[in-house]
Motif scaffolding. Sequence first.
Motif, PDB file in Angstrom:
ATOM      1  N   ASP A 255       1.117  -1.236  -0.017  1.00  0.00           N
ATOM      2  CA  ASP A 255      -0.016   0.052   0.033  1.00  0.00           C
ATOM      3  C   ASP A 255       0.896   1.247   0.051  1.00  0.00           C
ATOM      4  N   PRO A 256       0.566   2.238  -0.952  1.00  0.00           N
ATOM      5  CA  PRO A 256       1.516   3.367  -1.189  1.00  0.00           C
ATOM      6  C   PRO A 256       1.609   4.141   0.386  1.00  0.00           C
ATOM      7  N   LEU A 257       0.343   4.368   1.005  1.00  0.00           N
ATOM      8  CA  LEU A 257       0.569   5.131   2.318  1.00  0.00           C
ATOM      9  C   LEU A 257       1.558   4.421   3.353  1.00  0.00           C
ATOM     10  N   TYR A 258       1.465   3.204   3.641  1.00  0.00           N
ATOM     11  CA  TYR A 258       2.350   2.440   4.497  1.00  0.00           C
ATOM     12  C   TYR A 258       3.623   2.457   4.027  1.00  0.00           C
ATOM     13  N   ARG A 259       4.017   2.284   2.783  1.00  0.00           N
ATOM     14  CA  ARG A 259       5.166   2.356   2.180  1.00  0.00           C
ATOM     15  C   ARG A 259       5.851   3.607   2.335  1.00  0.00           C
ATOM     16  N   ASP A 260       5.159   4.842   2.194  1.00  0.00           N
ATOM     17  CA  ASP A 260       5.645   6.249   2.435  1.00  0.00           C
ATOM     18  C   ASP A 260       5.948   6.430   4.032  1.00  0.00           C
ATOM     19  N   LEU A 261       5.100   5.912   4.688  1.00  0.00           N
ATOM     20  CA  LEU A 261       5.417   6.150   6.168  1.00  0.00           C
ATOM     21  C   LEU A 261       6.525   5.355   6.466  1.00  0.00           C
ATOM     22  N   LEU A 262       6.707   3.919   6.153  1.00  0.00           N
ATOM     23  CA  LEU A 262       7.778   3.335   6.390  1.00  0.00           C
ATOM     24  C   LEU A 262       9.176   3.948   5.931  1.00  0.00           C
ATOM     25  N   GLU A 263       9.200   4.372   4.755  1.00  0.00           N
ATOM     26  CA  GLU A 263      10.173   5.053   4.204  1.00  0.00           C
ATOM     27  C   GLU A 263      10.732   6.523   4.985  1.00  0.00           C
ATOM     28  N   LEU A 264       9.703   7.234   5.470  1.00  0.00           N
ATOM     29  CA  LEU A 264       9.686   8.188   6.213  1.00  0.00           C
ATOM     30  C   LEU A 264      10.459   7.764   7.465  1.00  0.00           C
ATOM     31  N   VAL A 265      10.051   6.755   8.326  1.00  0.00           N
ATOM     32  CA  VAL A 265      10.662   6.714   9.636  1.00  0.00           C
ATOM     33  C   VAL A 265      12.153   5.694   9.543  1.00  0.00           C
ATOM     34  N   PHE A 266      12.206   5.001   8.356  1.00  0.00           N
ATOM     35  CA  PHE A 266      13.042   4.313   8.152  1.00  0.00           C
ATOM     36  C   PHE A 266      14.619   5.143   7.914  1.00  0.00           C
ATOM     37  N   THR A 267      14.047   6.252   6.940  1.00  0.00           N
ATOM     38  CA  THR A 267      15.419   7.333   6.484  1.00  0.00           C
ATOM     39  C   THR A 267      15.768   7.874   7.746  1.00  0.00           C
ATOM     40  N   HIS A 268      14.576   8.442   8.809  1.00  0.00           N
ATOM     41  CA  HIS A 268      15.178   9.257   9.669  1.00  0.00           C
ATOM     42  C   HIS A 268      15.556   8.484  10.730  1.00  0.00           C
ATOM     43  N   VAL A 269      15.567   7.486  11.160  1.00  0.00           N
ATOM     44  CA  VAL A 269      16.312   6.748  12.278  1.00  0.00           C
ATOM     45  C   VAL A 269      17.690   6.445  11.758  1.00  0.00           C
ATOM     46  N   ARG A 270      17.927   6.210  10.484  1.00  0.00           N
ATOM     47  CA  ARG A 270      19.241   5.954  10.042  1.00  0.00           C
ATOM     48  C   ARG A 270      20.100   7.252  10.142  1.00  0.00           C
ATOM     49  N   GLU A 271      19.461   8.399   9.717  1.00  0.00           N
ATOM     50  CA  GLU A 271      20.247   9.751   9.656  1.00  0.00           C
ATOM     51  C   GLU A 271      20.230  10.456  10.950  1.00  0.00           C
ATOM     52  N   TYR A 272      19.065  10.263  11.721  1.00  0.00           N
ATOM     53  CA  TYR A 272      19.033  11.060  13.019  1.00  0.00           C
ATOM     54  C   TYR A 272      18.539  10.508  14.168  1.00  0.00           C
ATOM     55  N   PHE A 273      18.244   9.294  14.258  1.00  0.00           N
ATOM     56  CA  PHE A 273      18.199   8.326  15.270  1.00  0.00           C
ATOM     57  C   PHE A 273      16.914   8.899  16.056  1.00  0.00           C
ATOM     58  N   ILE A 274      17.082   9.376  17.329  1.00  0.00           N
ATOM     59  CA  ILE A 274      15.878   9.885  18.122  1.00  0.00           C
ATOM     60  C   ILE A 274      15.572  11.001  17.925  1.00  0.00           C
ATOM     61  N   VAL A 275      16.461  11.925  17.209  1.00  0.00           N
ATOM     62  CA  VAL A 275      16.169  13.358  17.394  1.00  0.00           C
ATOM     63  C   VAL A 275      14.983  13.937  16.112  1.00  0.00           C
ATOM     64  N   ILE A 276      14.129  14.665  16.516  1.00  0.00           N
ATOM     65  CA  ILE A 276      13.004  14.824  15.844  1.00  0.00           C
ATOM     66  C   ILE A 276      12.666  16.434  15.836  1.00  0.00           C
ATOM     67  N   ASP A 277      11.905  16.571  14.903  1.00  0.00           N
ATOM     68  CA  ASP A 277      11.317  18.144  14.889  1.00  0.00           C
ATOM     69  C   ASP A 277       9.964  18.113  14.429  1.00  0.00           C
ATOM     70  N   ARG A 278       9.248  19.367  14.392  1.00  0.00           N
ATOM     71  CA  ARG A 278       8.068  19.399  14.549  1.00  0.00           C
ATOM     72  C   ARG A 278       7.370  18.946  13.016  1.00  0.00           C
ATOM     73  N   ASP A 279       8.079  19.315  12.117  1.00  0.00           N
ATOM     74  CA  ASP A 279       7.759  18.736  10.527  1.00  0.00           C
ATOM     75  C   ASP A 279       7.735  17.340  10.433  1.00  0.00           C
ATOM     76  N   PHE A 280       8.877  16.732  10.818  1.00  0.00           N
ATOM     77  CA  PHE A 280       8.767  15.367  10.723  1.00  0.00           C
ATOM     78  C   PHE A 280       7.571  14.520  11.426  1.00  0.00           C
ATOM     79  N   ILE A 281       7.311  14.810  12.764  1.00  0.00           N
ATOM     80  CA  ILE A 281       6.150  14.335  13.370  1.00  0.00           C
ATOM     81  C   ILE A 281       4.842  14.753  12.872  1.00  0.00           C
ATOM     82  N   TYR A 282       4.811  16.040  12.359  1.00  0.00           N
ATOM     83  CA  TYR A 282       3.691  16.282  11.600  1.00  0.00           C
ATOM     84  C   TYR A 282       3.359  15.306  10.162  1.00  0.00           C
TER      85      TYR A 282
END
Length: 274
Positions: A222-249
């Motif tokens: 499903d494209p929605l699940y795939r986009d969500l997994l891509e979003l968190v997968f790449t974020h964890v690899r690059e930033y680990f636990i550090v987040i900002d408002r736009d990412f959470i939005y």
Amino acid sequence: MNNDDYKEALFYAASIFNERLGAEFSEENLVLRCFQTENKQEVFEQFCKQYFPDRLEDRYTEDGYFDFHASAFVGTGDGADGILLRTDIARHPAELKHILLHELAHIFCTRNEIDGDNFFERYCMDDTISREEDGSINAGYAVWRELIAELIAFELDDNCDVVPLRRKKDLLSYYEGELLTGNGKMGVSMILCEAMTSAEGEASMTWDAAKSKFTRFKPFDDPLYRDLLELVFTHVREYFIVIDRDFIYEIGVLYLSIAAQAMIASLKNRFQEE
């Protein structure tokens, strides 16, 4: 187990954080309280009056509030952090260790996810531009908070096995069904965690390497699940636990789209059956 045994288990889990992630948990800044069904409100009130008075505003008198194995409490400023642990449930020591690692991960993330502040208090208190925006940020943080805590607990727990996604198909289907039971945020969090801790996820350092492996399995076709997994997968690899408002939005928008899609599909099936 008595209270001293639970305390020993907690500080063993804390020592893992200190060694592997550079945390600074100690008996001076981490407290534990144990409760059982019959004394839950009394223990909660005493715990909060002593360490976390702001949490007395929680709706802890409502049914279902204490439906948890443990709950993390984050102190203000340099105040102590804590864990409230339910002890009238039989658990294997390995299960207790994982629960404590998960709750410590909540504390660790809250203390370190944004620079010198608490993300929930800054962005999840219904004070942004619109109700729609508030809803997306609150939903996104709920999904992220459980995902990252369980992901950290998995990585720190030597008892957790890395298995391929084909052995998780029933589990993924179960969590997907949680969207229609009122526990959708937790369900989506666990779907993402199961993917990232699978053999395919652990072996892939980039999304390009992982994408084709994930999309062979539901719900990531499903494209929605795939986009969500891509979003968190790449974020964890690059930033680990550090987040900002736009990412959470972004997480929140995708989650709400997934939830709406599941509800529409359920209604269509019901109308067809009728």
